[in-house]
Design a protein around this motif. Sequence first.
Motif, PDB file in Angstrom:
ATOM      1  N   GLN A  79       0.827  -1.209   0.000  1.00 36.00           N
ATOM      2  CA  GLN A  79       0.000   0.000   0.000  1.00 36.00           C
ATOM      3  C   GLN A  79       0.864   1.263   0.000  1.00 36.00           C
ATOM      4  O   GLN A  79       0.508   2.255  -0.631  1.00 36.00           O
ATOM      5  CB  GLN A  79      -0.913  -0.007   1.227  1.00 36.00           C
ATOM      6  N   TRP A  80       1.981   1.245   0.700  1.00 31.88           N
ATOM      7  CA  TRP A  80       2.820   2.435   0.873  1.00 31.88           C
ATOM      8  C   TRP A  80       4.102   2.372   0.060  1.00 31.88           C
ATOM      9  O   TRP A  80       5.041   3.123   0.327  1.00 31.88           O
ATOM     10  CB  TRP A  80       3.137   2.631   2.357  1.00 31.88           C
ATOM     11  N   ILE A  81       4.159   1.547  -0.955  1.00 33.62           N
ATOM     12  CA  ILE A  81       5.385   1.315  -1.717  1.00 33.62           C
ATOM     13  C   ILE A  81       5.937   2.592  -2.361  1.00 33.62           C
ATOM     14  O   ILE A  81       7.142   2.749  -2.514  1.00 33.62           O
ATOM     15  CB  ILE A  81       5.174   0.195  -2.768  1.00 33.62           C
ATOM     16  N   ARG A  82       5.057   3.513  -2.698  1.00 26.27           N
ATOM     17  CA  ARG A  82       5.526   4.750  -3.355  1.00 26.27           C
ATOM     18  C   ARG A  82       6.312   5.664  -2.413  1.00 26.27           C
ATOM     19  O   ARG A  82       6.931   6.620  -2.853  1.00 26.27           O
ATOM     20  CB  ARG A  82       4.347   5.507  -3.959  1.00 26.27           C
ATOM     21  N   LEU A  83       6.321   5.351  -1.123  1.00 25.47           N
ATOM     22  CA  LEU A  83       7.065   6.166  -0.171  1.00 25.47           C
ATOM     23  C   LEU A  83       8.538   5.766  -0.080  1.00 25.47           C
ATOM     24  O   LEU A  83       9.287   6.356   0.686  1.00 25.47           O
ATOM     25  CB  LEU A  83       6.421   6.086   1.216  1.00 25.47           C
ATOM     26  N   GLY A  84       8.923   4.778  -0.857  1.00 25.25           N
ATOM     27  CA  GLY A  84      10.331   4.381  -0.908  1.00 25.25           C
ATOM     28  C   GLY A  84      10.842   3.904   0.435  1.00 25.25           C
ATOM     29  O   GLY A  84      10.251   3.032   1.068  1.00 25.25           O
ATOM     30  N   ALA A  85      11.941   4.504   0.901  1.00 28.80           N
ATOM     31  CA  ALA A  85      12.610   4.051   2.118  1.00 28.80           C
ATOM     32  C   ALA A  85      11.721   4.150   3.361  1.00 28.80           C
ATOM     33  O   ALA A  85      11.934   3.432   4.331  1.00 28.80           O
ATOM     34  CB  ALA A  85      13.887   4.851   2.326  1.00 28.80           C
ATOM     35  N   ASN A  86      10.733   5.011   3.336  1.00 33.21           N
ATOM     36  CA  ASN A  86       9.853   5.159   4.498  1.00 33.21           C
ATOM     37  C   ASN A  86       8.699   4.158   4.516  1.00 33.21           C
ATOM     38  O   ASN A  86       7.954   4.093   5.485  1.00 33.21           O
ATOM     39  CB  ASN A  86       9.285   6.578   4.548  1.00 33.21           C
ATOM     40  N   MET A  87       8.572   3.396   3.447  1.00 32.84           N
ATOM     41  CA  MET A  87       7.461   2.463   3.297  1.00 32.84           C
ATOM     42  C   MET A  87       7.325   1.527   4.502  1.00 32.84           C
ATOM     43  O   MET A  87       6.234   1.365   5.048  1.00 32.84           O
ATOM     44  CB  MET A  87       7.661   1.640   2.028  1.00 32.84           C
ATOM     45  N   GLY A  88       8.416   0.910   4.940  1.00 33.06           N
ATOM     46  CA  GLY A  88       8.348  -0.074   6.015  1.00 33.06           C
ATOM     47  C   GLY A  88       7.899   0.521   7.338  1.00 33.06           C
ATOM     48  O   GLY A  88       7.069  -0.062   8.044  1.00 33.06           O
ATOM     49  N   ARG A  89       8.447   1.690   7.674  1.00 32.33           N
ATOM     50  CA  ARG A  89       8.051   2.319   8.938  1.00 32.33           C
ATOM     51  C   ARG A  89       6.582   2.737   8.907  1.00 32.33           C
ATOM     52  O   ARG A  89       5.863   2.586   9.903  1.00 32.33           O
ATOM     53  CB  ARG A  89       8.958   3.515   9.247  1.00 32.33           C
ATOM     54  N   ILE A  90       6.128   3.256   7.762  1.00 26.95           N
ATOM     55  CA  ILE A  90       4.718   3.652   7.628  1.00 26.95           C
ATOM     56  C   ILE A  90       3.817   2.417   7.690  1.00 26.95           C
ATOM     57  O   ILE A  90       2.784   2.423   8.368  1.00 26.95           O
ATOM     58  CB  ILE A  90       4.478   4.431   6.307  1.00 26.95           C
ATOM     59  N   ALA A  91       4.213   1.351   7.010  1.00 26.40           N
ATOM     60  CA  ALA A  91       3.420   0.115   7.032  1.00 26.40           C
ATOM     61  C   ALA A  91       3.332  -0.443   8.454  1.00 26.40           C
ATOM     62  O   ALA A  91       2.267  -0.894   8.886  1.00 26.40           O
ATOM     63  CB  ALA A  91       4.027  -0.921   6.091  1.00 26.40           C
ATOM     64  N   LEU A  92       4.451  -0.399   9.194  1.00 24.36           N
ATOM     65  CA  LEU A  92       4.438  -0.893  10.566  1.00 24.36           C
ATOM     66  C   LEU A  92       3.532  -0.030  11.438  1.00 24.36           C
ATOM     67  O   LEU A  92       2.730  -0.551  12.232  1.00 24.36           O
ATOM     68  CB  LEU A  92       5.859  -0.920  11.140  1.00 24.36           C
ATOM     69  N   TYR A  93       3.624   1.287  11.284  1.00 25.68           N
ATOM     70  CA  TYR A  93       2.761   2.185  12.054  1.00 25.68           C
ATOM     71  C   TYR A  93       1.288   1.857  11.780  1.00 25.68           C
ATOM     72  O   TYR A  93       0.477   1.750  12.704  1.00 25.68           O
ATOM     73  CB  TYR A  93       3.053   3.649  11.734  1.00 25.68           C
ATOM     74  N   HIS A  94       0.926   1.693  10.514  1.00 22.17           N
ATOM     75  CA  HIS A  94      -0.470   1.406  10.176  1.00 22.17           C
ATOM     76  C   HIS A  94      -0.900   0.031  10.674  1.00 22.17           C
ATOM     77  O   HIS A  94      -2.071  -0.167  11.009  1.00 22.17           O
ATOM     78  CB  HIS A  94      -0.715   1.588   8.677  1.00 22.17           C
ATOM     79  N   LEU A  95       0.053  -0.895  10.757  1.00 19.49           N
ATOM     80  CA  LEU A  95      -0.250  -2.208  11.328  1.00 19.49           C
ATOM     81  C   LEU A  95      -0.630  -2.063  12.801  1.00 19.49           C
ATOM     82  O   LEU A  95      -1.518  -2.760  13.294  1.00 19.49           O
ATOM     83  CB  LEU A  95       0.950  -3.145  11.168  1.00 19.49           C
ATOM     84  N   THR A  96      -0.007  -1.118  13.497  1.00 22.23           N
ATOM     85  CA  THR A  96      -0.361  -0.893  14.908  1.00 22.23           C
ATOM     86  C   THR A  96      -1.734  -0.241  15.044  1.00 22.23           C
ATOM     87  O   THR A  96      -2.390  -0.395  16.065  1.00 22.23           O
ATOM     88  CB  THR A  96       0.677  -0.005  15.636  1.00 22.23           C
ATOM     89  N   GLN A  97      -2.159   0.482  14.031  1.00 26.12           N
ATOM     90  CA  GLN A  97      -3.455   1.162  14.059  1.00 26.12           C
ATOM     91  C   GLN A  97      -4.599   0.256  13.627  1.00 26.12           C
ATOM     92  O   GLN A  97      -5.740   0.434  14.062  1.00 26.12           O
ATOM     93  CB  GLN A  97      -3.415   2.413  13.176  1.00 26.12           C
ATOM     94  N   SER A  98      -4.294  -0.685  12.736  1.00 22.61           N
ATOM     95  CA  SER A  98      -5.312  -1.616  12.239  1.00 22.61           C
ATOM     96  C   SER A  98      -4.732  -3.032  12.229  1.00 22.61           C
ATOM     97  O   SER A  98      -4.467  -3.599  11.169  1.00 22.61           O
ATOM     98  CB  SER A  98      -5.738  -1.231  10.819  1.00 22.61           C
ATOM     99  N   PRO A  99      -4.535  -3.601  13.410  1.00 25.71           N
ATOM    100  CA  PRO A  99      -3.909  -4.928  13.474  1.00 25.71           C
ATOM    101  C   PRO A  99      -4.878  -6.036  13.060  1.00 25.71           C
ATOM    102  O   PRO A  99      -6.105  -5.848  13.133  1.00 25.71           O
ATOM    103  CB  PRO A  99      -3.528  -5.059  14.942  1.00 25.71           C
ATOM    104  N   PRO A 100      -4.327  -7.176  12.654  1.00 28.12           N
ATOM    105  CA  PRO A 100      -5.200  -8.322  12.380  1.00 28.12           C
ATOM    106  C   PRO A 100      -5.964  -8.715  13.650  1.00 28.12           C
ATOM    107  O   PRO A 100      -5.487  -8.482  14.776  1.00 28.12           O
ATOM    108  CB  PRO A 100      -4.220  -9.440  11.990  1.00 28.12           C
ATOM    109  N   ALA A 101      -7.117  -9.297  13.484  1.00 27.42           N
ATOM    110  CA  ALA A 101      -7.958  -9.675  14.629  1.00 27.42           C
ATOM    111  C   ALA A 101      -7.259 -10.671  15.547  1.00 27.42           C
ATOM    112  O   ALA A 101      -7.553 -10.731  16.741  1.00 27.42           O
ATOM    113  CB  ALA A 101      -9.280 -10.253  14.121  1.00 27.42           C
TER     114      ALA A 101
END
Length: 172
Positions: A101-123
């Motif tokens: 989802q955040w691939i266009r952010l380049g080097a920041n993609m992983g940190r953004i993806a991790l942050y969003h995982l904390t906001q919307s975690p799997p059940a």
Amino acid sequence: LDGLREIGRGEYSIVLDKGDGERVMKVVSSPADYFLYTADDRPRGPHFPIVHVDHGVIGRACSGYPFHLVEMEHLWPIASGTEAARLAKSLIDSYFQGCQQWIRLGANMGRIALYHLTQSPPASIQPSMLDALKSLSDFTESYQVQPDILNPENLMVRRDGTLVFSDPVFIA
């Protein structure tokens, strides 16, 4: 370290069995790993490795980074078909979707993806794991390192089956 059996090797580390079944000696050359294991503000809790002793610098890698020797708890590979394996797969899959989802952010993609995982975690995520993800997200942001939880070898278990982020960061 002479005579200790090598039980694991990564891009920036070597793990030696101390022989007591409880602790290992880990040689790390990545500053990200060293920060994760020894910083005063490092993530702690049931899903992070227990570090017993920082033995300090024992040499220098060809990259120029120092080799640090860390004595830590012995962790084990995740056995397939276990609850830890299901949780690890759920985390990896969710994190991968976030990266896509955040691939266009380049080097920041992983940190953004991790942050969003904390906001919307799997059940399937328990509160202690959500706390660990938040701690890891905060750590990656503070130290400007990248999360590395796509590689299943960076997740391991304790003997009791607790999933542990064994090597979840790198420097890009």
